[in-house]
Structures are given as C-alpha cells and as structure tokens.
Design a protein around this motif. Sequence first.
Motif, short mmCIF file in Angstrom:
data_model
loop_
_atom_site.label_atom_id
_atom_site.label_comp_id
_atom_site.label_asym_id
_atom_site.label_seq_id
_atom_site.Cartn_x
_atom_site.Cartn_y
_atom_site.Cartn_z
N LEU A 23 29.48 56.73 25.67
CA LEU A 23 29.27 58.17 25.79
C LEU A 23 27.84 58.56 25.39
O LEU A 23 27.26 59.48 25.97
N LYS A 47 39.29 63.91 24.96
CA LYS A 47 38.57 63.35 26.11
C LYS A 47 37.23 64.07 26.19
O LYS A 47 37.18 65.30 26.10
N ASP A 65 33.15 64.37 27.95
CA ASP A 65 32.31 64.08 29.09
C ASP A 65 31.04 64.90 28.94
O ASP A 65 31.10 66.06 28.55
#
Length: 491
Positions: A136, A460, A462
């Motif tokens: 990430l 989660k 992103d």
Amino acid sequence: MSNVKHAIKLNYDTEWEYAPAPESTDHISLKDRYDLFIGGEFVAPKSGVYFDTINPANEKILASVAQAGAADVDRAVKAARGAYENVWSKMKPAERGKFIYRIARIIQERAREFAVIESMDGGKPIRESRDVDVPLAAAHFFYYAGWADKLDYAFPHKTPKPLGVAGQIIPWNFPLLMAAWKIAPALACGNTVVLKPAETTPLTAMKLAEVIQAADLPPGVVNIITGDGSTGASIVDHDGIDKIAFTGSTDVGKIIQRAVAGGDKKYTLELGGKAANIIFDDAPIDQAVEGVVNAIFFNQGHVCCAGSRLLVQESVAEEVVTKLKERMQTLIVGDPMDKNTDIGAINSAAQLERINAYLELGQKEGAAMYQAGGKTPKKGYWCRPTLFTDVSQSHRVVREEIFGPVLAIQTFRTLDEAVTKANNTQYGLSGGVWTDKGAKIFKVGQKIRAGVIWANTFNKFDPTSPFGGYKESGVGREGGLHGLSAYLNLH
Ligand code: NAI
Ligand code: MG
C-alpha cells in the motif's frame, strides 16, 4: 504439497499447532545508529542525544536514533524551504512525477526488507507488513505520482498552487504506510516536507530516507527527523511551516489544534476512533465473524479505524458470539516474524499498560470478559484477543479508544437502534455493516456519521479513496483527490 503435511502437527490435547515458519532476517541491514536526514544527507543532531528503538517482540535493541531538538527542526525546515523555493516548486510537474514514481519502484524492489524491518521495529505480523503495509505504501507513491502533472484536470477552473513546507507527524501503527500517505501527495502538489516518525517505530522511515537518496531527489525536498513529542511540538510551532499533517491520538490532535489556532498554518488531523461493526440477522454469519476478527484483531487492534465495537442483532447474537469465541481460540498470538502469526506484539510497554488498564477497568465496570487461551512468549509485550459482553453505552470500554485487540459487544433490535448506538460516540472515523440487503447498506451508510463505511468487509484501503473522520476523529481527508486538495491552495 508434501511439505504441508509436515508443517501441521496435531496436538490431541488441545488444538492444531503449526510448525514455525519464520521469515528470515539475514537479508536486511540495519545500522547501529541513525542520524537525521536533512538536506539530502545524514547529519548528527545538534543535541548529540540518541535514543534506542527496540523490537517489542523480544525487547532487544535494534538501533539508536537521533533526538532532534528545536535547532535541528529549524535546520530541517530551512532545508525544506530552500528546496521548495529554488527547485521543487519550479520544477516541471511531470519531472516531479518521475521522482515520485522512482520512490514507488524502489520501495517495491526492496519490499521484503521493508516488511521485515517494519515487523521487527513495530511488532506487527510479517503477513501484514508484507501484504498490506508495504504494497500500500508503494501504491500511494504510484497513485500520487500520476497526479503530479494533472492537477489542473483534478481541479477544473482553479489554479492549484502548492502550500510550501509541510510538517508531518506520524504514529507507530503503520509507520511506512503513514509516511507514504503524508509524503506522496505533498510532493505531487509541489510542496517539500519535514516528516517525523513515532519514537517506537523510526526505522522504516530512516530506510525511506535511504530510498529518497537513492532516487536522487533534490536535497531538502524530503527531510526525515526522529524524536519524541517535543520534536513534534517544535515542528508544529515553527514559523517556517505552512501546513501540519498529523496522525495520532485525539489528545495530541487537540494540542496541535490549539497551537495553530489564530495563525495561518493549514492543518489536517487523523485522530482516534471507536468504530461500530453492525451485524444484521440476514448477514452471512461466518463471513461476518471473520470480518469482525479482521476489524479488531488485525494489527493487534492498533488501528484508528478498527471495528472496536460490535453491534449484533439480538436474534443472531448468541450464534455470533459463540462463533467468534471459537474463532478467537484459533488465532495465533506470538512471533511477528512467523508467517502463521495472526496477532503480533503490542507496540510498546506503555501501550500494553494502557490496554491492560482497560481490561481491568472493563471488569470493574461489571462487563463480562472473555479471553482466548494459549501461551504467549515470556519476553515482549502481548495481549490475547479479548471480548467484553454485558456492556452498555456508559461503559468506558465502549466509549474510549483502547487501541488493542479488545472488542466490546452490544445487541440491538431495530435498524434505528443500531444506528443510534453506532453514532453515540465522540468519534466518527469508520464503520461496518453486514447484511444481505443492499437497501439496508445504503440506509445505514447514510445515517452513520463516519468518514468510511465498509459493507460486508472491513479495513480495506486504496489510495484512490479518501479517508478521514467526523467529530473528534479528525479534520480533513487524506487519499484520493481529497488528499491532493489538502496540500494545495485552490483559487
Ligand atoms: P501520540 O499521539 O502521542 O503519538 C503520535 C505522534 O505524535 C508521535 O510521532 C509522537 O511523537 C507525536 N507527538 C506526541 N506529542 C506531540 C505534541 N505535543 N506535538 C506534536 N507531536 C506530538 O500517541 P501515543 O502516545 O503513541 O499513543 C496514545 C494513544 O493514542 C493510543 O493508545 C491510541 O489510543 C492513540 N493513537 C491513535 C493513533 C491513530 O492512528 N489514530 C495512532 C497512535 C496512537
Ligand atoms: Mg521499535
């Protein structure tokens, strides 16, 4: 496949036991001592003072790092100012983008080394640092590199201009990832930075300084200085800083807000949370239980958006709690370097003390506490996964951020009751909904006052998605387009 048979040995008295599968540490190199990264080079602190960072899984010293004082902060801010005025703000945006891509690629190339050092310095399981933190972090640099020459398209009819020098202060729960969250958008927008990692987890930030050197960034564009809260306060108070970006406790967030009040420093704050995970009776129960495990036991509960409260619809409460307890029994607490480990070491002795104080408090308040069994290593800081039931809104274990693998469970009958309970908190960072019905997801999602709501999943992340809180969970957003605007003047 033949190895699999040997890797698992059945212990008939208790449970399945896995043979250790430790990640090797012989491919990493750590120096005994790290200086401050200022103006593109490593320099000794003017104070001459260093402090140790340890491995919380065995209490061994890993390295010592410099304690930056006010004079060092001043030096770093001046380096950042010079780089901003002479180089970085004048550089063609596409060129800036190339440097940021380069950082992303080097992190990918050195991913294994970063993951191992992250787990050693902070205590998180290698599985997480390898599969979550490091990929990430690289993804954030890739994502923001792409925006560097497209800011005019990101903000049509505006003239985006960088802010100047950003002072960035980060916590110990996702050290490299938080550094990426802070540095990538700042650089893409043309700012330069002075970043301070947390005192218990400075090593991946110092490794990142090496990456920045290797990527040939112009000296002073990124400065990384280590130190404690007093170093952080010197950054906040410095006149040469145009923007403060902070992630950490709500208490320190409030101190920072007071310090910058009345001045013209911009700021974004990512603070604490007490997120509710709501399970409706039509949810796929097994998946929901796994989701709850991920929401609170993931990273030892050292997650600001952790689902530390569970709200279960009454008709399925017994089933959920039983399944959760069974699942907790199978979670492996121990060596962060072992690939089987689910719950690693608590980050520091101080944090373990804070968690243990809450475990005592919860019992004193009359809650029923359940802890999964199992041994934990003798050395190091450990907390087994813990549940509190028989709690009400007034219990402190329901209201306050514990920042450990500790879950408080309440029940509800109707959707409105679930929403009221979920919103009955000073925080508003995240939340989760588990149901079979899309309409219910939207209804609950709209009514919960939190920055992120996950549906039938949790935790989660992103880089394209904004992240940030309501109420005492913070000010501003990071990630996505929102994260760009936090580093720009938009006129
Ligand atoms: P903290 O908020 O004190 O530390 C975070 C960062 O702020 C560190 O880099 C620290 O050196 C710096 N800092 C400390 N005092 C400062 C000041 N006066 N001015 C500027 N910077 C300062 O968090 P701490 O003490 O490590 O943990 C305490 C509690 O905070 C935890 O139990 C947890 O509940 C919460 N926390 C929340 C985090 C989040 O991501 N929301 C992260 C870390 C802690
Ligand atoms: Mg450490």
